[in-house]
Design an enzyme around this catalytic site. Structure first.
Site, short mmCIF file in Angstrom:
data_model
loop_
_atom_site.label_atom_id
_atom_site.label_comp_id
_atom_site.label_asym_id
_atom_site.label_seq_id
_atom_site.Cartn_x
_atom_site.Cartn_y
_atom_site.Cartn_z
CE LYS A 106 -14.25 5.37 0.71
NZ LYS A 106 -13.55 5.50 2.08
CB THR A 148 -10.49 4.53 -1.22
OG1 THR A 148 -10.16 4.71 0.07
CG2 THR A 148 -9.61 3.18 -1.80
CE LYS A 182 -7.13 13.52 0.62
NZ LYS A 182 -7.30 12.26 -0.22
NE ARG A 183 -4.42 9.60 10.61
CZ ARG A 183 -3.93 8.66 11.26
NH1 ARG A 183 -4.92 7.51 11.58
NH2 ARG A 183 -2.93 8.50 11.84
CG HIS A 198 -1.93 -0.96 1.25
ND1 HIS A 198 -3.28 -0.89 0.63
CD2 HIS A 198 -1.89 -2.44 1.83
CE1 HIS A 198 -4.05 -1.87 1.04
NE2 HIS A 198 -3.15 -2.90 1.58
CE LYS A 258 -2.98 10.34 3.32
NZ LYS A 258 -3.76 9.39 2.50
O1 NBY Z 1 -4.02 2.53 1.66
C1 NBY Z 1 -3.51 3.63 2.35
C2 NBY Z 1 -2.73 4.41 1.19
O2 NBY Z 1 -2.13 5.62 1.54
C3 NBY Z 1 -3.72 4.74 0.01
O3 NBY Z 1 -3.26 5.58 -1.05
C4 NBY Z 1 -4.54 3.64 -0.28
O4 NBY Z 1 -5.79 4.01 -1.27
C5 NBY Z 1 -5.08 2.98 0.91
C6 NBY Z 1 -5.67 1.50 0.58
O5 NBY Z 1 -4.81 0.89 -0.60
N1 NBY Z 1 -2.32 3.26 3.23
C7 NBY Z 1 -2.86 3.45 4.45
O6 NBY Z 1 -3.85 3.74 4.76
N2 NBY Z 1 -1.60 2.97 5.35
C8 NBY Z 1 -2.21 2.87 6.74
O7 NBY Z 1 -3.10 3.19 7.35
C9 NBY Z 1 -0.77 2.56 7.63
C10 NBY Z 1 -1.15 1.87 8.76
C11 NBY Z 1 -0.15 1.56 9.80
C12 NBY Z 1 1.13 1.47 9.06
C13 NBY Z 1 1.46 1.66 7.85
C14 NBY Z 1 0.62 2.25 7.14
N3 NBY Z 1 2.39 1.02 10.07
O8 NBY Z 1 3.45 0.46 9.51
O9 NBY Z 1 1.86 0.86 11.19
#
Ligand code: NBY
Length: 833
Positions: free
Chosen positions: A682, A678, A567-568, A374, A573
């Site tokens: 939406k 995503t 978004k976060r 991701h 971003k």
């Molecule tokens: O996943 C997101 C991407 O940024 C976004 O572009 C994509 O649409 C979505 C679904 O594929 N990534 C994401 O949300 N990542 C995290 O929330 C996340 C959480 C924890 C950690 C890394 C990433 N971690 O290493 O702890």
């Protein structure tokens, strides 16, 4: 099994078997029964929260009946199953979704009305299940909805966190974090105190020879913690399938706790051990796209992987098949690298516990796993220190070294004398301390690796995982562009639009075949249809305006252009680009004559999102947004021409109100950084237009809806590296309009400028890594086009309708079927009526 039970016994069971309510009257009966018995309340003290619980319990009964039947059916059919391993499931509320999926919402509405309640009031009592950070967690939730709707035999496995993602409060403009204790009277989970797994940590490995002289390993005498299963039913939309999400909760392992220490008079330390054990599933780590290497997080990961695999293997063993058939019965999808230890754990079970040979075991492992990446951001790629892993999981580290050895030997054979290649692809990074690269294990141990949008899947093949493409060939890598479930993100969030579409298309089939939306294009020029379309948007904007009033006290004019970025909060971003743009707009309006001001399109800039608690820069961005809001919103000279809103505690249930209410939304990441996104999908699905960079799924959205229907701007991914290089070696030129914005901030217009020093200097002095300055001019110019085009409402409506009509590709059902075909090799269960 059936035949072993005597007929009279079966008869008695069948006679009293639970049945689901099918009428308003039966719903009311179930509701009142739950209020009076399960909740021990009555007509006289049934408040809205109790009304929610009563309704939820009545629907839960229905779900659990279907759940039982589904599980029996899946066991009986005995097809290949999918297991989706995710440390995050960002579910949001369940009741409205359950009512819509089951198809009994109208019945419940009428029944509740008879009993003195409004269904909306009951629905909004529910606490969000917020077991996730952002897109990755929400994608997992959309998967569950889609897999059930399409009748795939599929389970989700996750952790039952006591605390979900923190609640965000804004105090004097700053983010404060408040714990989200969400489990009190959650009707949607079923504790399975009989389904437990003891999970081992620490200890040591001993070698021994078995009776045939084979060298074996046993992992001994560490600490054990018990995993207890909690099941959450996942109803499909208008189908008999109700799948299972199994969440593991940690507690002290029974034997050890109570008696030994307790009897030895050491009650306090016995309880302390209990609490230590419970810590494992206590809290969701609140970082998105940042990895921090904390031991407790590694414990969470192993605890959850080991419990899930034990469960999966136990289910497989009941079928008495040969181990070689495991990959024909089981597909396990890894949602990012967080569950990578499952690869190592399965190999350990097969060789240490089941006695298989290494090579056979490893073939089974590879056949079983798929890995979804991701992110390409280096700071988000998981690495664990070797000493940490050695201490916590000594046997797993040995197996990792063996996997690496065999892998590097095979690479060496194919690429002799390429030592750099070996060190680049090695699972072990030769740093101090040495680190285990989890993504490398995930790639080596899976048969497919996929990215989540075309650009992203290309980037992983050409940058971070380039060497692996050389080694394995391009076939191990694939793309599956993300999607969203239209059930929650259209039908539930925007019932009026869904109803209008259904009226035009002659039914709700589009909710299970989103490509049917294309028929809407024939109505684009229909004046009445356009009026209805725009009335719905107007009502949704009113609904959001009310939410804004409730949350912030600010009144916004619903006729303004609603410009949303939710978004976060993350530098990549680029919420900072947005707020700098807002300041630019403010300065421009301030400089206008009254005549000029008459032509300005009134705007509300709406922000929302959480910053990771330790991410200082993201928190400064939130503070800047709120500081700008405080000045602009009370500037009478500006009035309705510009308002700035920060919606606190952005979550799934707020997104359901925000997405249908936008005119334009912002998806403006530095090109090449947002894997997919995503929320872009939406917003478009709800008739909003978007302004965005050529990044992630924006590119495919453009391909589908047409470039005349989207506002693209900014530099391209292919030019980013070069630009960054030039910032350092070619001299850095700050964009002049951005310079003026910075001067205004530095002059103290938005309060003490020192609060914004690091934000500004990251751009002015430290190389502007995210290209805010490079993209600023094009961003401002594109917003001017947005203003201009918004004034032509008829054209705008045509764009909105056309875009929605062309969004069929982004259904999660398309995504699920692609995974099923190209990664899992599973078929939906054939359900006879
Ligand atoms: O996943 C997101 C991407 O940024 C976004 O572009 C994509 O649409 C979505 C679904 O594929 N990534 C994401 O949300 N990542 C995290 O929330 C996340 C959480 C924890 C950690 C890394 C990433 N971690 O290493 O702890």
């Amino acid at each position: 099994v059936e035949a072993s039970i005597p007929e009279p016994l079966r008869e008695a069971w069948r006679k009293h078997s639970a049945t689901e309510f099918t009428s308003k009257d039966e719903f009311e009966r179930d509701f009142v029964r739950h209020i009076e018995t399960t909740l021990a309340r009555s007509l006289y003290n049934c408040d809205e929260l109790a009304a929610y619980s009563g309704t939820a319990l009545a629907f839960r009964d229905r779900l659990i009946i279907e759940w039982n039947r589904t599980q029996q059916r899946q066991t009986f059919t005995d097809q290949k199953r999918v297991y989706y391993l995710s440390l995050e499931f960002l579910m949001g509320r369940a009741l409205d979704n359950a009512m819509l999926n089951v198809g009994m919402k109208d019945v419940a509405r009428d029944g509740l009305a008879d009993l003195g309640f409004r269904i909306e009031d009951a629905i909004t009592q529910e606490h969000d299940a917020a077991l996730g950070n952002g897109g990755l967690g929400r994608l997992a939730a959309c998967f569950l909805d889609s897999m059930a709707t399409l009748n795939y035999p599929a389970w989700g496995y996750g952790l039952r966190y006591r605390y979900g993602i923190f609640k965000q409060e804004i105090v004097n403009g700053y983010q404060m974090e408040v714990p989200d204790y969400w489990l009190d009277n959650n009707p949607w989970e079923f504790p399975r105190h009989d389904i437990t797994v003891d999970i081992q940590f620490y200890g040591h490995v001993t070698k021994y020879q078995d009776e045939n002289g084979k060298v074996c390993h046993s992992w001994e005498s560490g600490e054990t913690v018990q995993a207890v299963a909690y099941d959450v039913p996942i109803p499909g939309y208008r189908t008999k399938t109700t799948n299972n999400l199994r969440l593991w909760s940690s507690k002290a392992s029974s034997g050890e706790f109570d008696f030994q220490k307790f009897n030895a008079g050491d009650y306090e330390s016995a309880v302390a051990d209990q609490q230590t054990a419970e810590t494992i599933s206590a809290v969701l780590y609140p970082n998105d796209n940042l990895e921090r290497g904390k031991e407790l997080r590694l414990k969470q990961q192993y605890f959850w992987c080991a419990a899930s695999l034990y469960d999966i293997v136990r289910r497989f063993k009941k079928t008495n098949r040969a181990w070689s058939e495991f990959p024909d019965q089981v597909a396990i999808q890894l949602n990012d690298t967080h569950p990578t230890l499952a690869i190592v754990e399965l190999q350990r079970i097969l060789i240490d516990v089941e006695g298989l040979e290494w090579d056979e075991a490893w073939r089974i492992v590879i056949g079983t796993f798929g890995y979804t990446n991701h992110t390409v951001l280096p700071e988000a790629l998981e690495k664990w220190s070797v000493p940490l892993m050695q201490n916590l999981l000594p046997r797993h580290l040995q197996i990792i070294y063996d996997i690496n050895l065999f892998f590097l030997q095979s690479v060496e054979k194919r690429f002799p004398n390429d030592r750099d290649m070996l060190s680049r692809v090695s699972i072990i990074e030769e740093s101090h301390p040495k680190m285990v690269r989890m993504a490398h294990i995930a790639i080596i141990g899976s048969h497919k690796v996929n990215g989540v949008a075309e650009l992203h899947s290309d980037l992983i093949k050409t940058t971070i995982f380039k060497d692996f493409v050389q080694i394995y060939g391009p076939d191990r890598f694939t793309n599956v562009t993300n999607g969203i479930t239209p059930r929650r993100w259209l039908h539930q969030a925007n019932p009026a639009l869904s109803a209008l579409i259904a009226e035009k298309l002659g039914g709700y089939e589009f909710l299970t075949d989103l490509t049917l939306l294309d028929k809407l294009e024939t109505f684009v020029d229909d004046k009445n249809f356009r009026r209805e379309w725009s009335d719905i948007k107007a009502k949704n904007k009113l609904r959001l305006a009310r939410l804004i009033k409730d949350l912030t006290g600010y009144s916004v004019n619903p006729n303004s252009l609603f410009d949303v970025q939710v978004k976060r909060i993350h530098e990549y971003k680029r919420q900072q680009l947005n707020i700098f743009g807002v300041i630019h707009r403010y300065l421009s309006i301030k400089a206008m004559t009254p005549e000029q001001r008459k032509k300005v399109v009134p705007r509300v800039s709406i922000f929302g999102g959480k910053a990771a608690p330790g991410y200082w820069m993201a928190k400064s961005i939130i503070y800047l947004i709120n500081s700008v809001a405080a000045v602009v919103n009370k500037d009478d000279d500006i009035g309705d021409l510009l308002k700035v809103i920060f919606i606190e505690d952005y979550n799934v249930s707020k997104a359901e109100i925000i997405c249908p209410a936008s005119d334009i939304s912002e998806h403006i990441s530095t090109a090449g950084t947002e894997a997919s996104g995503t929320s872009n999908m939406k917003f478009v699905l709800n008739g909003g237009l978007i302004i965005g960079t050529c990044d992630g799924a924006n590119i495919e959205i453009t391909r589908e809806i047409g470039e005349q229907n989207i506002f693209l701007f900014g530099n391209l991914a292919e030019d980013v590296e070069d630009l960054r290089h030039r910032h350092f070696y070619g001299g850095f030129q700050l964009d002049p309009q951005l310079k003026r914005v910075f001067e205004t901030i530095k002059a103290g217009t938005f309060g003490d400028p020192s609060s914004f020093n690091s934000l500004i200097s990251s751009i002015e002095e430290h190389g502007d890594y995210y290209l805010v300055s490079d993209d600023f001019n094009s961003y401002i110019a594109t917003h001017e086009m947005v203003d201009k085009e918004f004034q032509n409402q008829e054209e705008w409506l045509a764009k909105s309708i056309t875009s929605v009509a062309r969004m069929g590709f982004f259904s999660m059902d398309r995504v699920t079927n692609e995974y099923a075909d190209s990664i899992w090799n599973v078929e939906p269960l054939d359900i006879a009526d």
